[in-house]
Design a protein around this motif. Structure first.
Motif, PDB file in Angstrom:
ATOM      1  N   GLU A  62       2.581  -8.725   4.162  1.00  0.00           N
ATOM      2  CA  GLU A  62       1.121  -8.506   4.741  1.00  0.00           C
ATOM      3  C   GLU A  62       1.303  -7.011   4.979  1.00  0.00           C
ATOM      4  N   ARG A  86      -4.440   0.692   1.295  1.00  0.00           N
ATOM      5  CA  ARG A  86      -4.792   1.969   1.656  1.00  0.00           C
ATOM      6  C   ARG A  86      -4.207   3.199   0.825  1.00  0.00           C
ATOM      7  N   ALA A 129      -1.273  -4.189   2.857  1.00  0.00           N
ATOM      8  CA  ALA A 129      -2.089  -3.297   3.525  1.00  0.00           C
ATOM      9  C   ALA A 129      -1.803  -2.001   2.992  1.00  0.00           C
TER      10      ALA A 129
END
Length: 413
Positions: free
Chosen positions: A273, A281, A277
């Motif tokens: 995870e 980003r 992420a």
């Protein structure tokens, strides 16, 4: 003292039809089939199972095969092999090299099917030595992570019964004759990620009137290399690989979009995870910095779970393998970064053991550069290589691993 399972396995595999199994392997290797196209391969395996007396069904989950041999009261043991090949152009130079252009058994699944067919035949021929139920599964589409789930969804266990234990194995590089086991995590999770970078296309002579997605994609690929090196602790094992970049149609046309395909390998859900992420980003940040007219599209593709052996189950299989092959042949290599969809057959609760069988020919291993095991291991052709060519000397031992593993759980008479 040798256990009944080990003694019986040695007896049942003493007279294996090795030349026949080697011919079977060569035939499978010559005729590889991609995921969910394994019609011929499935038919070949189904034919062997029927000849051995298994109740057999084809077409499960698309091109899957299952055969069951009910042999009195006792546990139900599932043995599994995967059927599919890869879109790889073979470079082995073998006399039985692939005859399918651009398709190759570069991961050893042809050897897996051969091992499975041999084990099914040996256990069926020696059914007077054990009690229980043997469920043999030829699974399609392992390479795309679809096959196990498709077979379960298509009623595999409703039709043949829910097994008490699952067993599987995989051909791997390393000097032929080793059988690595890991009680616990043995293979990593895998996640495919697709990114589309949107730009504004135009003529190559007027880049100032465009937003070039190729340049943005190049920055993105470079920046993604910092996810593992700068955002994860050294103790957290992970791999991020950009496997494909696609953009444009001509030398002098700036395209309107670029596509990036990447793959993650992780050994915990938390690390996965965090990496996802970070990818989101970084992709959004690079596109913002470049002035892209739209945010990037980020899509998750094929996923594979972590392969985590049940400790008790794997310990039992490793113990019988030590008896059959010698203590030095069985060792714990630690978790690999490769991935498997085999755990999806477990439904989150069925215990399983999954191990490796090393298959590098002795002369290839000896000639590989380096003095240490890791150096040679890195140098020899590995799975997915166009030069991956398992040693035929591993045909009989690979049958023996499955037979002995099954007998560790079936009730030996």
């Amino acid at each position: 003292m040798t256990s009944p399972a080990a003694r019986t396995a040695l007896d049942l595999t003493d007279g294996l039809p090795v030349p026949d199994l080697e011919d079977f392997y060569r035939d499978l290797h010559r005729h590889p089939e991609l995921s969910l196209e394994e019609h011929r391969t499935a038919g070949k395996l189904a034919g062997r199972l029927k000849e051995a007396g298994f109740e057999t069904a084809e077409g499960i989950g698309g091109t899957g095969v299952a055969g069951v041999l009910r042999n009195g009261d006792g546990p139900t043991v599932l043995l599994r092999a995967d059927l599919d090949a890869l879109p790889v152009k073979e470079e082995t130079g073998l006399p039985y090299a692939s005859e399918a252009d651009g398709v190759m058994h570069a991961c050893g699944h042809d050897l897996h099917v051969t091992w499975l067919a041999g084990a099914a035949g040996a256990l069926a021929a020696g059914r007077e030595t054990w009690n229980g139920t043997l469920l043999v599964v030829g699974q399609p589409a392992e390479e795309t992570g679809q096959g196990a789930a498709r077979m379960v969804a298509d009623g595999l266990y409703e039709r043949f019964g829910r097994p008490d234990v699952l067993l599987g194995q995989h051909a791997a590089p390393g000097p032929a004759g080793l059988y690595p086991h890991a009680p616990g995590l043995i293979m990593s999770a895998s996640t495919d990620v697709d990114i589309v970078v949107h730009g504004r296309g135009g003529h190559g002579s007027r880049p100032e009137s465009t937003v070039d997605p190729v340049v943005t994609a190049a920055y993105l690929v470079t920046r993604l290399q910092t996810v593992v090196s700068r955002e994860l602790a050294a103790r957290e094992a992970a791999v991020l690989t950009v496997g494909r970049i696609e953009a444009g149609t001509r030398h002098n046309i700036i395209p309107s979009e670029a596509r990036i395909e990447l793959n993650l390998r992780t050994q915990s859900a938390e690390v996965r995870e965090r990496m996802l992420a970070a990818i989101r980003r970084i992709a959004q940040g690079e596109c913002l910095a470049a002035g892209c007219p739209r945010e990037p599209e980020i899509t998750l593709g094929n996923t594979f779970p972590e392969t985590v052996n049940d400790v008790g189950t794997d310990t039992s299989v490793a113990a019988v393998h030590r008896e059959v092959f010698g203590a030095a042949a069985v060792f714990d290599p630690g978790p690999a970064m490769g991935s498997e969809d085999f755990p999806q057959l477990a439904l989150g609760s069925i215990p399983y053991s999954y191990w490796f069988v090393t298959t590098t020919p002795a002369e290839v291993w000896e000639q590989a550069p380096g003095a240490s095991f890791p150096e040679k291991f890195s140098a020899v052709p590995s799975n997915h290589s166009p030069r991956f060519a398992p040693d035929l000397s591993t045909v009989a031992p690979g049958v023996r691993t499955l037979v002995s593993g099954a007998l560790a759980f079936l009730s030996v008479a």
